[in-house]
Motif scaffolding. Structure first.
Motif, PDB file in Angstrom:
ATOM      1  N   TYR A 159     -17.028 -34.369  17.470  1.00 20.37           N
ATOM      2  CA  TYR A 159     -17.455 -34.495  16.083  1.00 20.37           C
ATOM      3  C   TYR A 159     -17.342 -35.964  15.687  1.00 20.37           C
ATOM      4  O   TYR A 159     -16.307 -36.596  15.909  1.00 20.37           O
ATOM      5  N   HIS A 160     -18.406 -36.489  15.107  1.00 21.09           N
ATOM      6  CA  HIS A 160     -18.413 -37.881  14.661  1.00 21.09           C
ATOM      7  C   HIS A 160     -18.911 -37.978  13.215  1.00 21.09           C
ATOM      8  O   HIS A 160     -19.819 -37.237  12.813  1.00 21.09           O
ATOM      9  N   SER A 208     -11.509 -24.787  13.307  1.00 21.90           N
ATOM     10  CA  SER A 208     -12.454 -24.732  12.189  1.00 21.90           C
ATOM     11  C   SER A 208     -11.790 -25.046  10.860  1.00 21.90           C
ATOM     12  O   SER A 208     -12.411 -25.665   9.982  1.00 21.90           O
ATOM     13  N   ASP A 209     -10.526 -24.643  10.669  1.00 20.56           N
ATOM     14  CA  ASP A 209      -9.879 -24.921   9.391  1.00 20.56           C
ATOM     15  C   ASP A 209      -9.634 -26.417   9.208  1.00 20.56           C
ATOM     16  O   ASP A 209      -9.793 -26.957   8.103  1.00 20.56           O
ATOM     17  N   LYS A 210      -9.286 -27.118  10.295  1.00 20.32           N
ATOM     18  CA  LYS A 210      -9.109 -28.564  10.199  1.00 20.32           C
ATOM     19  C   LYS A 210     -10.438 -29.247   9.909  1.00 20.32           C
ATOM     20  O   LYS A 210     -10.498 -30.196   9.108  1.00 20.32           O
ATOM     21  N   VAL A 258     -14.655 -31.455  20.145  1.00 18.45           N
ATOM     22  CA  VAL A 258     -14.987 -30.124  19.632  1.00 18.45           C
ATOM     23  C   VAL A 258     -13.943 -29.096  20.037  1.00 18.45           C
ATOM     24  O   VAL A 258     -13.530 -28.258  19.216  1.00 18.45           O
ATOM     25  N   ASP A 259     -13.484 -29.163  21.283  1.00 18.66           N
ATOM     26  CA  ASP A 259     -12.531 -28.142  21.736  1.00 18.66           C
ATOM     27  C   ASP A 259     -11.100 -28.417  21.283  1.00 18.66           C
ATOM     28  O   ASP A 259     -10.193 -27.630  21.562  1.00 18.66           O
ATOM     29  N   ASP A 260     -10.890 -29.513  20.550  1.00 20.68           N
ATOM     30  CA  ASP A 260      -9.560 -29.830  20.025  1.00 20.68           C
ATOM     31  C   ASP A 260      -9.441 -29.627  18.523  1.00 20.68           C
ATOM     32  O   ASP A 260      -8.327 -29.722  17.969  1.00 20.68           O
TER      33      ASP A 260
END
Length: 232
Positions: free
Chosen positions: A49-50, A100-102, A95-97
């Motif tokens: 994510y950027h 969704s809440d963060k 993405v895998d780190d």
């Protein structure tokens, strides 16, 4: 001894990060000191994510990037197409780190900042480079540094002042192998005769980024508009 690949290039910021001439001269001087071009792709990559300012719909940015590409040597570079033109603010995370809440919390926090941010103008300045790419210099930095601070805080990063690590730029081509820098330094000098472009920036985007076929591709997840009032 080779040139280490670092995302912080030049190592030091310009004397006046808001002055286009100061930024351009500093970037070019640093580029002319590198020992060799490196392969941009010789780095690990994960889907991420950027936070970005995407320029794929900006005709002035696209025109300037293409005019700069036209003076570059024809091989050993991967030219950045219009649909991939961008200015990175910073990576939110892989993405895998990132649960969704963060992700949702970060978006809400950054959106609050954007609601108080006034749209601004950026100068895109031809042409300089780094060990792994050819790129447009940009100025002023102040609104970009403000965004960097906001997205860093929203992501939970505890880091130093952005000037110690963030170097705003817009890439136009990636080096596809280890090679001598002289032809590219010559090309950047030639490109500096081109007029700069002034563009309007009115939103920040969160994208999911991946790498394929020596290019970056992304899906836009959020568009956060700058809603601050413009001074009369």
């Amino acid at each position: 001894m080779g040139t280490p690949y670092s995302s912080t290039f030049p190592a030091t910021p310009p004397a006046d990060p808001d002055d286009p001439a100061s930024v351009a001269q500093h970037d070019q001087a640093a580029f002319e000191q590198i020992e060799r071009m490196l392969c941009h792709w010789d780095r690990p990559h994960r889907r991420s994510y950027h936070w970005m300012i995407t320029l794929d719909q900006d005709p002035r940015a696209i025109e300037l990037s293409q005019r700069c590409q036209a003076v570059l040597p024809g091989d050993s570079l991967d030219l950045i197409p219009p649909e991939s033109l961008h200015l990175t603010i910073r990576r939110l995370g892989y993405v895998d780190d990132v649960p969704s809440d963060k992700l949702d919390t970060a978006v809400a926090t950054v959106n609050e900042h954007c609601q108080g941010t006034t749209p601004f103008q950026l100068h895109l300045l031809p042409l300089a480079g780094s060990p792994g790419a050819l790129r447009l210099s940009v100025a002023p930095w102040s609104p970009l540094l403000s965004l960097h601070r906001a997205v860093s805080a929203a992501s939970g990063y505890e880091e130093a002042e952005p000037l110690t690590l963030y170097r705003p730029h817009v890439g136009v081509a990636y080096s596809s192998r280890v090679q001598a820098p002289a032809p590219f330094i010559t090309a950047t000098r030639e490109a500096q005769s081109l007029p700069p472009a002034e563009i309007a920036i009115s939103e920040l985007r969160l994208v999911e980024l991946h790498r394929t076929d020596h290019q970056y591709r992304w899906q836009v997840l959020e568009r956060l508009s700058f809603a601050g009032e413009t001074m009369p």
